[in-house]
Scaffold this motif. Structure first.
Motif, PDB file in Angstrom:
ATOM      1  N   ARG A 155       1.750  10.493   4.593  1.00 26.09           N
ATOM      2  CA  ARG A 155       1.951   9.470   3.564  1.00 26.09           C
ATOM      3  C   ARG A 155       1.163   8.218   3.936  1.00 26.09           C
ATOM      4  NH1 ARG A 155       6.569  10.263  -0.119  1.00 26.09           N
ATOM      5  NH2 ARG A 155       6.163   8.085  -0.597  1.00 26.09           N
ATOM      6  N   ASP A 156       0.547   7.603   2.950  1.00 27.46           N
ATOM      7  CA  ASP A 156      -0.311   6.453   3.207  1.00 27.46           C
ATOM      8  C   ASP A 156       0.444   5.317   3.890  1.00 27.46           C
ATOM      9  OD1 ASP A 156      -2.336   4.077   1.776  1.00 27.46           O
ATOM     10  OD2 ASP A 156      -3.207   5.943   2.503  1.00 27.46           O
ATOM     11  N   GLU A 157       1.683   5.066   3.465  1.00 23.00           N
ATOM     12  CA  GLU A 157       2.458   3.973   4.055  1.00 23.00           C
ATOM     13  C   GLU A 157       2.822   4.260   5.508  1.00 23.00           C
ATOM     14  OE1 GLU A 157       5.414   6.486   1.594  1.00 23.00           O
ATOM     15  OE2 GLU A 157       3.345   5.778   1.423  1.00 23.00           O
ATOM     16  N   ASP A 158       3.006   5.546   5.839  1.00 17.55           N
ATOM     17  CA  ASP A 158       3.306   5.906   7.231  1.00 17.55           C
ATOM     18  C   ASP A 158       2.084   5.728   8.125  1.00 17.55           C
ATOM     19  OD1 ASP A 158       5.900   6.485   6.591  1.00 17.55           O
ATOM     20  OD2 ASP A 158       5.641   8.657   6.561  1.00 17.55           O
ATOM     21  N   GLU A 159       0.913   6.073   7.598  1.00 18.98           N
ATOM     22  CA  GLU A 159      -0.310   5.876   8.368  1.00 18.98           C
ATOM     23  C   GLU A 159      -0.548   4.400   8.652  1.00 18.98           C
ATOM     24  OE1 GLU A 159      -4.006   6.286  10.288  1.00 18.98           O
ATOM     25  OE2 GLU A 159      -2.238   7.556  10.088  1.00 18.98           O
ATOM     26  N   ASN A 160      -0.318   3.557   7.649  1.00 20.41           N
ATOM     27  CA  ASN A 160      -0.542   2.127   7.824  1.00 20.41           C
ATOM     28  C   ASN A 160       0.397   1.523   8.860  1.00 20.41           C
ATOM     29  OD1 ASN A 160      -2.566   2.124   5.890  1.00 20.41           O
ATOM     30  ND2 ASN A 160      -1.195   1.570   4.219  1.00 20.41           N
ATOM     31  N   SER A 205       0.832  -1.211   0.000  1.00 24.34           N
ATOM     32  CA  SER A 205       0.000   0.000   0.000  1.00 24.34           C
ATOM     33  C   SER A 205       0.865   1.259   0.000  1.00 24.34           C
ATOM     34  CB  SER A 205      -0.952   0.006   1.202  1.00 24.34           C
ATOM     35  OG  SER A 205      -1.835  -1.091   1.155  1.00 24.34           O
ATOM     36  N   PHE A 206       1.948   1.213  -0.755  1.00 23.46           N
ATOM     37  CA  PHE A 206       2.793   2.386  -0.957  1.00 23.46           C
ATOM     38  C   PHE A 206       2.136   3.181  -2.078  1.00 23.46           C
ATOM     39  CE2 PHE A 206       6.242   4.843  -2.706  1.00 23.46           C
ATOM     40  CZ  PHE A 206       7.087   5.114  -1.638  1.00 23.46           C
ATOM     41  N   PHE A 207       1.500   4.292  -1.721  1.00 28.05           N
ATOM     42  CA  PHE A 207       0.651   4.979  -2.686  1.00 28.05           C
ATOM     43  C   PHE A 207       1.443   5.886  -3.615  1.00 28.05           C
ATOM     44  CE2 PHE A 207      -2.009   8.663  -3.878  1.00 28.05           C
ATOM     45  CZ  PHE A 207      -2.927   7.995  -4.677  1.00 28.05           C
TER      46      PHE A 207
END
Length: 274
Positions: free
Chosen positions: A233-238, A61-63
């Motif tokens: 960043r999406d990957e940081d949120e995940n 999910s690295f956007f």
């Protein structure tokens, strides 16, 4: 006029342009035609030419937006395994500067300071150019925070002597949305901004105005200063649950986040990019 002829005769002959590279190993350069730069789309290139990397990006999910483009795509190559293990992408900012937009390395090859290696490689190839870093994620900051061109203040704020470039979003969006959410909600950032200040606790590039007034998304930032932080960043949120951390931060809850930072910087006699 074909791409190669235009590249050689029109661009490389221009002494003002400091960001053009000759053909070098593992460098993919976008097409150039009589109309100028014809930037490539990252996701299309990854899907067609680097399927293992593309698959890994989707699984993690690295956007990367389907609209995101590149001027240079640099392959990160592992000598021992003799394979391409990642990439970094750059766009042209102006004739003397590039923006490093994305860097991704396959999970099994991380922890080797690939960001630093790529950044230093391009700095050597382009000694007269400046390289900015767009919307850095947690991993990039971990790569650079112990280097000589960084300073950490109060164990929380990183001052980097390389400018960050970030999309300037409203403060509310920075507290509730990721970069993927922003696109899904059809919210587009009109303005970019530069700053060399990063909040390590909230994984945020921090933009501070002289008046500490917050950007709501309605102001014309060409004519008025406003403070905000970068989108998550999406990957940081995940991985780290950054949005919750931001909303629960005591300074943010009390409404004095930017004033607190300004006082710290003033006390430490630190100037930041505005």
């Amino acid at each position: 006029m074909n791409d190669e002829k235009f590249y050689n005769e029109r661009l490389l002959s221009n002494e003002n342009y400091k960001i053009f590279l000759p053909d070098t190993p593992h460098l993919v350069r976008t097409n150039i035609n009589e109309n100028g730069f014809n930037n490539g789309k990252i996701n299309e290139t990854l899907k067609e030419s680097y399927p293992e990397i593309y698959k890994s990006i989707k699984e993690e999910s690295f956007f990367i937006s389907d609209n995101e483009k590149y001027f240079y795509l640099f392959e990160i190559y592992d000598e021992e395994d003799e394979k391409i293990i990642g990439f970094s992408s750059f766009t042209v900012n102006d004739e003397k500067s590039l923006i490093l937009n994305q860097i991704y390395v396959l999970p099994n090859y991380r922890g080797q300071k690939h960001f630093v290696k790529v950044f230093n490689h391009f700095s050597l190839l382009l000694p007269d150019a400046e390289i900015f870093v767009r919307n850095p994620n947690h991993c990039i900051i971990n790569n650079i925070k112990d280097l000589d061109y960084c300073k950490i203040v109060k164990d929380r704020f990183l001052i980097l002597y390389i400018p960050f470039v970030t999309d300037q979003v409203s403060f509310d969006d920075a507290l509730y949305l990721t970069n993927k959410n922003l696109e899904e909600n059809d919210k587009k950032s009109i303005y970019n901004t530069q700053s060399n200040l990063y909040d390590l606790e909230l994984d945020a590039v921090v933009k501070i105005s002289s008046n500490n007034k917050i950007y709501t998304g309605n102001e014309d930032l060409l004519h008025i200063e406003r403070s905000t932080i970068s989108i998550v960043r999406d990957e940081d949120e995940n991985k780290y649950g950054i949005l919750r951390k931001r909303r629960e931060d005591p300074w943010i809850k009390k409404g004095n986040y930017f004033k607190k930072i300004s006082k710290i910087l003033k006390k430490e006699q630190i100037r930041i990019e505005r």
